[in-house]
Design an enzyme around this catalytic site. Structure first.
Site: not given
Length: 345
Positions: A309-311
């Site tokens: 989700w962060h990247g």
């Protein structure tokens, strides 16, 4: 802000104020890239409509919830992970599929999770009846729209329904300015200074220069504190701005670098993300209800999802996996050993 105060003063109820706030927030969002304004508008209208569908669905019919979650994830996956997927397919298969070089719409990760939580809670009868204007404000409210915190419907909508928001009191305005000033100082004075130190070390390493132990430690610590002060600064500013309008956003950081264990860390760092992953990923996977082995598998899977989700890079997947392993190890040690006097675990 001044227009909002005037609208509140001369218009009874919250309808006109919600309209002004929503239009202002959408203008703020579209000012960066107007082409992406239709994306959030379609997302808001679509999720609100599906929420109504879920609310009027009886029995065990899960089709509207499934469609809502799938639609949100498809939209997020297309913009955030399409090129990442194509790149990995090309690497693995030796193919030449074209990447689209998509520009990630601002805040899509945040308002996607926010709306998935709303749909799931609606299916559990945990949300109140909400009109389209209230829902649009809930999703688009500008202080938290771009970079969080991830706002749950319980943080905003019930207060609006009870008439507790938009009081514009001097006390709340001063408290909001105070929180905003702290965040601004953390960003401009502390974070932006630390990033200069960390960038100098990392740039030297990228250029092939030999680093001393002192430089390596300096770069690592500078980057660690930069990440915290930069991210928490935005949260402080968002909380402060919202409070000026009489809206209370949730706390997102609680001195995470003082944590004494990895479980403690994730109860202090990006708290709203931790709560989302716990309530809408970890627990639906089975949580700790199906034995220790599955509990650890669910925990590791949740952190891998949190990392992605962060990247859209393997670095974030690896980062999530490392934290998942460390959390599993922390829980394993807790199950075997307790430290009642030291309190480390």
């Amino acid at each position: 802000f001044l227009v909002a105060v005037l609208v509140r003063k001369f218009k009874s109820g919250t309808g006109a104020l919600l309209l002004w706030m929503t239009m202002s927030s959408l203008f703020f969002y579209g000012f960066w890239e107007a082409n992406y304004l239709p994306i959030i508008l379609v997302s808001i209208a679509g999720n609100w409509s599906i929420g109504l569908w879920i609310r009027h669905t009886t029995g065990s019919n899960r089709i509207p919830l499934f469609m809502g979650i799938a639609g949100n994830l498809v939209g997020l996956g297309y913009y955030k992970y399409f090129d990442f997927l194509v790149s990995n397919i090309n690497t693995a298969m030796g193919s030449n599929l074209l990447e689209m070089d998509l520009i990630l719409p601002l805040g899509i990760s945040f308002f996607t999770f926010q709306q998935i939580a709303y749909l799931v809670d609606t299916s559990r009868n945990l949300t109140d009846k909400t009109n389209i204007l209230e829902y649009a404000f809930f999703v688009s409210f500008f202080p938290q729209l771009i970079a969080g915190p991830i706002v749950h419907h319980r943080h905003i909508l019930p207060a609006i329904h009870r008439g507790e928001s938009f009081n514009f009191s001097a006390e709340q305005s001063l408290a909001g300015l105070h929180a905003f000033a702290i965040g601004f100082f953390k960003k401009v004075v502390i974070a932006d200074s630390l990033v200069l130190a960390s960038s100098a070390v990392f740039d030297a390493a990228d250029a092939g220069q030999s680093l001393s132990s002192h430089d390596a430690i300096l770069g690592t610590l500078s980057f660690t504190f930069y990440i915290y002060f930069d991210f928490s600064a935005y949260t402080d500013m968002a909380i402060g701005l919202a409070l000026m309008f009489g809206v209370r956003l949730p706390k997102n950081f609680d001195s995470p670098l003082k944590a004494t264990a990895f479980i403690d860390f994730w109860q202090r760092w990006h708290i709203t993300l931790s709560e989302f992953l716990r309530d809408y990923v970890y627990i639906p996977l089975g949580g700790s209800r199906k034995g220790m082995a599955l509990r650890y598998f669910n925990l590791l899977s949740t952190m891998l999802i949190g990392g992605l989700w962060h990247g859209a890079t393997w670095m974030f997947v690896f980062w999530g996996g490392v934290h998942g392993v460390l959390l599993v190890a922390n829980r394993g040690v807790r199950a075997l050993i307790t430290f009642p006097r030291l309190g480390f675990w």
